[in-house]
Each structure stands twice: as C-alpha cells, then as structure tokens.
Write a protein that holds these residues in place. Structure first.
Motif, PDB file in Angstrom:
ATOM      1  N   VAL A 133       1.535   3.490  -6.956  1.00  0.00           N
ATOM      2  CA  VAL A 133       2.397   3.399  -5.770  1.00  0.00           C
ATOM      3  C   VAL A 133       1.893   4.343  -4.681  1.00  0.00           C
ATOM      4  CG1 VAL A 133       4.716   3.875  -4.872  1.00  0.00           C
ATOM      5  CG2 VAL A 133       4.443   2.600  -7.008  1.00  0.00           C
ATOM      6  N   ASP A 194      -0.062  -5.781  -2.493  1.00  0.00           N
ATOM      7  CA  ASP A 194       0.616  -4.481  -2.455  1.00  0.00           C
ATOM      8  C   ASP A 194       0.103  -3.619  -1.305  1.00  0.00           C
ATOM      9  OD1 ASP A 194       2.003  -5.308  -4.676  1.00  0.00           O
ATOM     10  OD2 ASP A 194       0.754  -4.209  -6.101  1.00  0.00           O
ATOM     11  N   PHE A 199       4.757  -0.100  -0.536  1.00  0.00           N
ATOM     12  CA  PHE A 199       5.954  -0.007  -1.371  1.00  0.00           C
ATOM     13  C   PHE A 199       7.044   0.753  -0.639  1.00  0.00           C
ATOM     14  CE2 PHE A 199       2.623  -0.535  -4.591  1.00  0.00           C
ATOM     15  CZ  PHE A 199       3.193  -1.512  -5.409  1.00  0.00           C
ATOM     16  N   GLY A 203       9.688   2.561  -4.741  1.00  0.00           N
ATOM     17  CA  GLY A 203       8.533   2.086  -5.473  1.00  0.00           C
ATOM     18  C   GLY A 203       8.522   0.596  -5.717  1.00  0.00           C
TER      19      GLY A 203
END
Length: 374
Positions: A133, A194, A199, A203
C-alpha cells in the motif's frame, strides 16, 4: 532492482528517526526516515527530466532499513542507489534526492526519473500488505507531484515504469518488480490498476479493480522498416543520405577520417528517438524527427561541435513484431567498426551508445529489424 541481487551483505541495525510528510488526498499520511539520506556532496549532481517514475524490487529478502544503510554506504563503490526504499511494514527510507539522478536503471531511466523506488522483499504476507500500500501510494503520489501520468508500463515514454519496462524498451536485463509481486498474488494488471488510482487511508482501493484484460496473442505482423540518415561534415556541408546499410561508400553515413557535427535520422514506419554526444557539450537532448532543414527539432548536434557518440531507440507500433535499431560506428582513431549496439540492451557490452567518447565519430551504420544483420 539495482545491483543488490548480486551481493551478500550484513549491516548493523541502527535507530530510526521519522519525519512526517503528507501526500495528496488520495493516499494516506506516511513517514519518511531520513537517517540514511546522502549528504549534499554525495550522489549525482545532475537534475532529471520529469518523464517517468521507476518501480523496483530489491531482489533480496532483507529489511528495507538494511537496504537503505547499504545504499548509503556503497552508493559510489557499488554505483547503485535510488531515492526511496519501502518496507518493514510500510515504512519509507530516503537515500537519494528527488529531482536528481539516481543510479538504478541505466542512463536513460536515471536521466528521466525524478523518483525511483525500491520495494523490500518479505515472506510475511501481513507485512507485505502494508509495504505494498505504501509503495503503490508513493509511486502514485510521486507521479502526480511531477506531472507524470500514473499509467504503468504503457507504450508512451512518460508514466510509471517498472524496471522490466526499461529492460524491454531501453536497456538492461532486470525484470523487477513483477516476480516478487507475483509471490504475493499481485498480477501486472492489479499493480497497474492500484498505481493508477492509489489506495485510501484505510488501504482499500480507490476505484474498483477492473476485469482482467485478455492476454494478447503474440504478434506475428512484421513490417519492413527503412531508416534514412545523414551526417553533416564539420565546417562543410550535409553529406548524401544513406538508407539502411550496404557495403562500400554507400553503406554508411560520414566521411572516413573526418569529423561531423550534426546528424538526422528518420524512419518510414514506427518512431525513433535519437541524440548525440559531442566533445564540447556532452549528451544533448533527444530528437524525435529527422529534418536537416530544422536544426532545432529535426537535427541532433550543434554546428561546429564534434560528435563522438550516438544513441537511439526505435518504438515498434502496437501489434507488430518487435523490432529495434541496430547500429554501429567507427572513429577517426581506430580501424574497423566498434561493437554493434542494440537499443533494447541485448548485445552485451555495447548497449549504451555507438562511439568512443573523446574520439570523433567518422562513420555510422543503422538498420531496423528483429535481429542484427551485421
């Protein structure tokens, strides 16, 4: 990754002092440890162009802190360091300075990446999740900060790029970070999604994960690509252009035992970027078109300044058989051609550029194909 995969090392554990820093609104607050940052007289003093952010993995299962200590200690002797190492449960360690060249992925990537980021490797899935993350958000935020697209490994020469993309499109033999990400169940498509969106502070994904993209079939559509190029003889005039290469006087651009100061190159299909190194100026900016009448945007070189190196990269259109530029040169001070260069770094020892710095380049040969014809 840098050179760490070829080394075994042990470093001491030291205390860390954390300084808070907040990224853009799509990502959570993160802390950066500055204990191992290079001093003002260490590292490269060259500024970068802001075109790419490079994503690495360390290739060693060791704490991120140890990697930071190692890069700080051996940045010069090992010739390898980056701006940030992420790991140890989502922590960030700074080594190099943002906006200045790091030594992580070869000359082109180093010159175009204001930020390069290593992801430390761990077997612990919970630790990996925190690392991932933070890693993704640092890649995303760095791209946003420098006005770089957050797309990953696209065909464009701007965006977030893996070290594998650099290998496939510019130079090198590294394939990170995908091998390591796959051990924790992260696909290339997931990683690209991602990084593009980042994020949230919890998360979780900012945007839903897209459906997997069908794997494309291997292209078999090879096109004939011809390259036309010419050198300008220093103090005189443009020489006749050469198409691809043959034997004898028509097989190369240039005049034996003479010096040259300008070069133009153009292809009939796909695209090619190129630049020259001169004895007086060093490496000049890349040029994306070839037109001897446009000495600002269509020609590489400066009138009156001696060329001693040439570098180029060919981009194959999407869906076609992959091809690249193969090229070689000769100098006024040596007999016979120097080694062949391949623009994707597949010819060991001769992948950075054609020429010998400090020796005027007097002959140049180029062709575009899926294999070398020299």
């Amino acid at each position: 990754m840098t050179k760490l995969n070829r080394l075994k090392w042990v470093v001491a554990i030291a205390a860390a002092f954390f300084v808070g820093v907040t990224f853009n609104s799509k990502v959570s607050a993160a802390t950066i440890n500055n204990d191992y940052v290079l001093s003002s007289n260490q590292g490269s003093s060259l500024r970068t162009s802001n075109n790419v952010i490079i994503a690495h993995a360390t290739a060693v299962y060791a704490p991120a802190k140890n990697v930071a200590i190692f890069e700080n200690r051996t940045w010069y002797s090992n010739g390898a360091y980056v701006q940030y190492i992420v790991g140890d449960g989502g922590k960030i360690y700074r080594v190099g300075a943002e906006g200045y060249q790091a030594w992580g992925a070869g000359s082109w990537a180093n010159a175009n990446a204001p930020v390069q980021i290593e992801l430390a490797q761990t077997y612990d899935q919970a630790e990996f999740r925190k690392d991932y993350v933070t890693y993704v958000n640092l890649l995303h935020s760095s791209a946003v900060k420098y006005g770089i697209p957050t797309t990953v490994d696209s065909s464009a020469w701007r965006g977030v790029k893996s070290h594998l993309w650099v290998t496939n499109n510019v130079w090198g033999d590294h394939t990170d970070p995908y091998g390591y990400l796959a051990t924790h169940g992260i696909t290339k498509a997931q990683f690209a999604h991602d990084v593009k969106y980042g994020f949230s502070s919890s998360g979780s994904n900012v945007n839903p994960t897209p459906a997997p993209t069908p794997k494309p079939s291997k292209p078999t559509n090879k096109k004939a690509v011809h390259v036309t190029y010419a050198l300008h003889q220093k103090g005189k005039q443009w020489l006749s252009p050469v198409k691809d290469f043959n034997s004898g006087s028509n097989g190369f651009a240039g005049v034996p035992n003479s010096t040259h100061d300008m070069l133009y190159i153009k292809v009939n299909h796909g695209s090619l970027m190129y630049r020259v190194h001169t004895i007086e100026d060093g490496w000049l900016p890349f040029v994306h078109k070839g037109d001897k009448n446009d000495t600002v945007n269509g020609v590489a070189g400066i009138k009156g300044h001696t060329i001693d190196g040439v570098q180029m990269y060919y981009t194959t259109p999407h869906g076609e058989t992959y091809q690249q530029a193969y090229y070689r040169s000769q100098t006024t001070q040596r007999a016979n051609y120097l080694g062949t260069c391949a623009d994707n770094g597949s010819v060991a020892g001769y992948d950075s550029f054609a020429g010998m710095l400090g020796e005027p380049l007097d002959r140049l040969q180029i062709h575009i194909n899926d294999n070398s014809k020299y």
